[in-house]
Scaffold this active site. Structure first.
Site, PDB file in Angstrom:
ATOM      1  N   TYR A 208       0.121   2.553   1.940  1.00 11.28           N
ATOM      2  CA  TYR A 208       1.235   2.591   0.994  1.00 11.28           C
ATOM      3  C   TYR A 208       2.447   1.866   1.571  1.00 11.28           C
ATOM      4  O   TYR A 208       3.090   1.060   0.896  1.00 11.28           O
ATOM      5  CB  TYR A 208       1.592   4.055   0.688  1.00 11.28           C
ATOM      6  CG  TYR A 208       2.631   4.217  -0.393  1.00 11.28           C
ATOM      7  CD1 TYR A 208       2.271   4.224  -1.738  1.00 11.28           C
ATOM      8  CD2 TYR A 208       3.973   4.374  -0.069  1.00 11.28           C
ATOM      9  CE1 TYR A 208       3.216   4.372  -2.736  1.00 11.28           C
ATOM     10  CE2 TYR A 208       4.938   4.514  -1.057  1.00 11.28           C
ATOM     11  CZ  TYR A 208       4.567   4.522  -2.390  1.00 11.28           C
ATOM     12  OH  TYR A 208       5.508   4.662  -3.367  1.00 11.28           O
ATOM     13  N   LYS A 212       4.149  -1.575   0.154  1.00 11.13           N
ATOM     14  CA  LYS A 212       5.539  -1.600  -0.306  1.00 11.13           C
ATOM     15  C   LYS A 212       6.396  -2.533   0.547  1.00 11.13           C
ATOM     16  O   LYS A 212       7.349  -3.135   0.040  1.00 11.13           O
ATOM     17  CB  LYS A 212       6.114  -0.181  -0.306  1.00 11.13           C
ATOM     18  CG  LYS A 212       5.466   0.729  -1.346  1.00 11.13           C
ATOM     19  CD  LYS A 212       5.606   0.168  -2.768  1.00 11.13           C
ATOM     20  CE  LYS A 212       5.047   1.117  -3.817  1.00 11.13           C
ATOM     21  NZ  LYS A 212       5.180   0.591  -5.191  1.00 11.13           N
TER      22      LYS A 212
END
Length: 364
Positions: A208, A212
Site C-alpha cells: 500500500y 501510494k
C-alpha cells in the site's frame, strides 16, 4: 498569479492554497465526472456531493450491489439536475476500464468528460513479508492485489484520462486564470487519490505504501507534463479516514488518536473538482483540529478560539518544499547539461563509438 507561473514555466502549478478561503460547490453543476471506486467510503461521499450540486457522475466499481444501490438512491431522491450512473468496472482489468470510459462518454449530456477521479483503492493483509513454502520447486506467485488495484489500476485510469479529457467538447487548456462558474463548467481535470502513505511509511503495509508513494511520483511528473494536453492534475492525501478500508486491527493500533471524517475528504475533493483555477496542488486530510502556524511554518495544537488559530482538517503538504525540490532538480539538470556542454562534440562522438562497440559485445 502570472508572476508566480512565470517563475515556474515548466510546472503547471498554481500558488499555494489558502484553505480558509471559501469556494462554491455549485461550480460542479453540469460537469461530467468519472470516478473509480465510488460505491462506498468517501468515494460514495464524492458521488453524493457532486450530484447534489448538479453534476453527472459515472461510478465505476467492482461492487455491483453497492454501486447500483447508491446510484438508484441518489437518482430517486435527487432534487437537482445531477445524475449518478453505475457501470461495473474492475480497475485491474484494462478492458473493463476502457469500457467504463466509453460508457461515460455515451452517458455524458455533452459527449465528454470534465473530470476523472482515480479513487479506487484497497488495503488489507499484505503478504509481501509473509512467505510460505517458497523453497518449493515451483512456489506459486504471491497475491499482490493491493499493488494491482492501487497502482496498476490508477495507471490504467490515468492513461485513459490523458486520452479522453483533451477531447472534452467545449473545454480549453487549463489555466490559473480560469473563471470557474456553474454556467460554463467544461474542464480537463484528473484528481489522483494518494494517501498519508504517499508521504511517509505505514507499518505492515509495504504494498500500500509503495503504491501510494508511486501515485505521489505520478502526480509530480504529470504536473510538469500534462500542460501539453491542457490537463490540470491535483492530489488528495487522506489520513486514516473512518471508512471500511480502516480494518479492525488498524483501529486497535490507532486507538487513542483520531480518525479523519469522510465529509472533510469530500470537502477537499470538491474544492479541487469545482475550482478550475487550482493546478498541481495537493491536500492532506486528517482529523479536525484547532491549530496555529508558527513563523517557522510548524503547526501547534491550540485551544479553540486562540488568537490567529483556525479549525481545520485540511493541510497542504510541501507547498514550499516541493518548489525547493523542483528547484534542486532543475539545478542538478543544469549541472548535467554543463557537463555535456563541457565535453562538447568530441565527448558525444566518443560516447557514440563506445555505445556502438558495446552493441557488439566489446567492453561488456
Amino acid at each position: 498569479m502570472e508572476d508566480y507561473q512565470a517563475e515556474k514555466p515548466n510546472v503547471l502549478q498554481s500558488p499555494p492554497l489558502d484553505i480558509t478561503v471559501p469556494y462554491d460547490a455549485a461550480w460542479v453543476n453540469h460537469k461530467v465526472i468519472l470516478i473509480t471506486g465510488g460505491a462506498s467510503g468517501f468515494g460514495a461521499g464524492f458521488v453524493r456531493q457532486w450530484t447534489k450540486h448538479g453534476a453527472t457522475v459515472v461510478v465505476g466499481d467492482v461492487n455491483v450491489q453497492k454501486g447500483d444501490a447508491l446510484c438508484r438512491e441518489i437518482n430517486g431522491a435527487s432534487q437537482s439536475s445531477g445524475k449518478a450512473h453505475f457501470v461495473h468496472c474492475d480497475v485491474t482489468d484494462w478492458q473493463s476500464q476502457v469500457n467504463l470510459f466509453k460508457e461515460a462518454v455515451k452517458l455524458s449530456p455533452h459527449g465528454g468528460i470534465d473530470c476523472v477521479a482515480a479513487n479506487a483503492g484497497i488495503a488489507g493483509n499484505d503478504v509481501l513479508q509473509q512467505g510460505v513454502n517458497l523453497d518449493a520447486a515451483e512456489p506459486p506467485p504471491p497475491d499482490f492485489k493491493i499493488m494491482d488495484v492501487n497502482l496498476t489500476g490508477v495507471l490504467y485510469t490515468t492513461h485513459l484520462a490523458c486520452f479522453w479529457l483533451p477531447k472534452n467538447p467545449g473545454s480549453s487548456p487549463c489555466s490559473i486564470d480560469a473563471k470557474p462558474s456553474a454556467s460554463s463548467p467544461r474542464d480537463r481535470h484528473l484528481l489522483l487519490l494518494g494517501s498519508v502513505a504517499s508521504l511517509g511509511p505505514i507499518t505492515v503495509q509495504p504494498q500500500y505504501c509503495a503504491a501510494k508513494h508511486a501515485v505521489l511520483g505520478l502526480f509530480r511528473t504529470l504536473r510538469v507534463t500534462s500542460g501539453l494536453q491542457g490537463i490540470r492534475v491535483n492530489l488528495l492525501c487522506p489520513y486514516f479516514i473512518d471508512t471500511p478500508i480502516v480494518t479492525t486491527g488498524a483501529r486497535f493500533v490507532l486507538a487513542g488518536g483520531a480518525l479523519g471524517k469522510v465529509e472533510d475528504v469530500v470537502d477537499a475533493g470538491t474544492r479541487f473538482v469545482s475550482d478550475s483555477r487550482i493546478l498541481g496542488r495537493a491536500l492532506v486530510v486528517g482529523p479536525k483540529v484547532h491549530v496555529r502556524q508558527k513563523e517557522s511554518g510548524e503547526w501547534e495544537l491550540v485551544t479553540p478560539g486562540a488568537p490567529n488559530s483556525i479549525e481545520t482538517a485540511v493541510f497542504e503538504p510541501y507547498a514550499d518544499d516541493w518548489e525547493d525540490q523542483d528547484q534542486w532538480n532543475r539545478t542538478f539538470v543544469k549541472l548535467l547539461n554543463m557537463v555535456q556542454a563541457g565535453r562538447g562534440w568530441m565527448g558525444w562522438a566518443q560516447d557514440i563509438v563506445k555505445a556502438t562497440l558495446y552493441s557488439f559485445g566489446v567492453g561488456r
